[in-house]
Design a protein around this motif. Sequence first.
Motif, mmCIF file in Angstrom:
data_model
loop_
_atom_site.group_PDB
_atom_site.id
_atom_site.type_symbol
_atom_site.label_atom_id
_atom_site.label_comp_id
_atom_site.label_asym_id
_atom_site.label_seq_id
_atom_site.Cartn_x
_atom_site.Cartn_y
_atom_site.Cartn_z
ATOM 1 N N GLU A 176 0.839 -1.204 0.000
ATOM 2 C CA GLU A 176 0.000 0.000 0.000
ATOM 3 C C GLU A 176 0.874 1.255 0.000
ATOM 4 O O GLU A 176 1.839 1.365 0.748
ATOM 5 C CB GLU A 176 -0.887 -0.010 1.246
ATOM 6 C CG GLU A 176 -1.904 1.107 1.306
ATOM 7 C CD GLU A 176 -3.193 0.761 0.589
ATOM 8 O OE1 GLU A 176 -3.922 1.696 0.239
ATOM 9 O OE2 GLU A 176 -3.456 -0.438 0.393
ATOM 10 N N GLY A 177 0.533 2.195 -0.868
ATOM 11 C CA GLY A 177 1.201 3.487 -0.882
ATOM 12 C C GLY A 177 2.600 3.495 -1.462
ATOM 13 O O GLY A 177 3.329 4.480 -1.313
ATOM 14 N N SER A 201 3.220 6.610 -3.668
ATOM 15 C CA SER A 201 2.607 7.871 -3.244
ATOM 16 C C SER A 201 3.496 9.085 -3.494
ATOM 17 O O SER A 201 2.993 10.199 -3.665
ATOM 18 C CB SER A 201 2.231 7.794 -1.763
ATOM 19 O OG SER A 201 3.386 7.512 -0.980
ATOM 20 N N ASP A 202 4.810 8.902 -3.533
ATOM 21 C CA ASP A 202 5.719 10.031 -3.718
ATOM 22 C C ASP A 202 6.279 10.130 -5.127
ATOM 23 O O ASP A 202 7.133 10.989 -5.384
ATOM 24 C CB ASP A 202 6.904 9.927 -2.735
ATOM 25 C CG ASP A 202 6.458 9.993 -1.282
ATOM 26 O OD1 ASP A 202 5.428 10.655 -1.017
ATOM 27 O OD2 ASP A 202 7.127 9.386 -0.426
ATOM 28 N N GLN A 247 -3.310 -0.188 -11.052
ATOM 29 C CA GLN A 247 -2.650 0.985 -10.478
ATOM 30 C C GLN A 247 -2.126 1.963 -11.536
ATOM 31 O O GLN A 247 -1.743 3.086 -11.199
ATOM 32 C CB GLN A 247 -1.474 0.538 -9.598
ATOM 33 C CG GLN A 247 -1.875 -0.401 -8.461
ATOM 34 C CD GLN A 247 -0.701 -0.743 -7.561
ATOM 35 O OE1 GLN A 247 -0.127 0.134 -6.906
ATOM 36 N NE2 GLN A 247 -0.322 -2.006 -7.511
ATOM 37 N N LYS A 297 -3.476 5.761 -11.990
ATOM 38 C CA LYS A 297 -2.984 6.829 -11.120
ATOM 39 C C LYS A 297 -1.553 7.235 -11.444
ATOM 40 O O LYS A 297 -1.121 8.342 -11.108
ATOM 41 C CB LYS A 297 -3.061 6.381 -9.655
ATOM 42 C CG LYS A 297 -4.488 6.163 -9.156
ATOM 43 C CD LYS A 297 -4.493 5.722 -7.698
ATOM 44 C CE LYS A 297 -5.915 5.513 -7.194
ATOM 45 N NZ LYS A 297 -5.940 5.045 -5.779
#
Length: 279
Positions: free
Chosen positions: A175-176, A179-180, A229, A232
């Motif tokens: 998860e995540g 994100s960056d 994914q 995104k």
Amino acid sequence: MSNGAAPSVADAIRAAADRLSPTSDTARLDAELLMAHALGVSRSRMLITLMREEEPPGFAPLVTRRAACEPVAHILGAQEFCGLDFAVTPDTLIPRGDSETIVEAALEVAPSASRVLDMGTGSGALLLAYLHENPGAAGVGTDASPAALRVAQTNAERLGLAERAQFHEANWLCEGWASDLGQFDLVLCNPPYVEDDAELDPDVREYEPASALFSGPEGLDDYRAIIPQLGKLLIPGGLAVLEIGAEQAPAVAAIAHESGFETKLRLDLAERPRALILR
């Protein structure tokens, strides 16, 4: 023999090729590459100028390693890919000619991408080969293996691409993980896609990292994790180019369609399905 005492380079190559032929489909080429390495020269120079010289003492141990199915690329510490010389270690997959189809497809459909992501970068081959051909691009390579990332960083520095390539430890199953990272014009990926019970040649099964090879009973587990994914990770209009197994095009395309992607197939030089372009 060159002086009656030791075999010539030509004789030693011939004998080595005979020894390697039961376990290698490229026994003669293997022997020539190992001999050139032992001599410290290019294969072409060896073939043109050194075939009558004496066999160097370092050649026989290299042949013994290859006879035990150790990959030539591991013995040499390097593998050519898209005309570039990549360092390789047992921590990464060995870049293969079939995978050049991924780079060629990416350059065809996204020749001027400015920001590129290579998921599971390994040696960095896909990302760095693309950046080499597109001087206006910069990119990020991710991998779950810190050891693989060190190899990729080494290759970026060797190829003069370190200023345009960054490498981050990340696992797309966590998860995540992204994100960056931001968004990209182009995503490249050669994920694990071998079925768990598939029979592999010993030089692959025993020497290359299982985590980069196997992906569930159908070889599809990582596609099921990656493709949903991508929306995104890509800017509007962005593209992804994924390597696939020769029999996997329908199944991977179906996973892509479920996530709203259109797909286009590219074949490798042997006319086998190899790359799936997602838009």
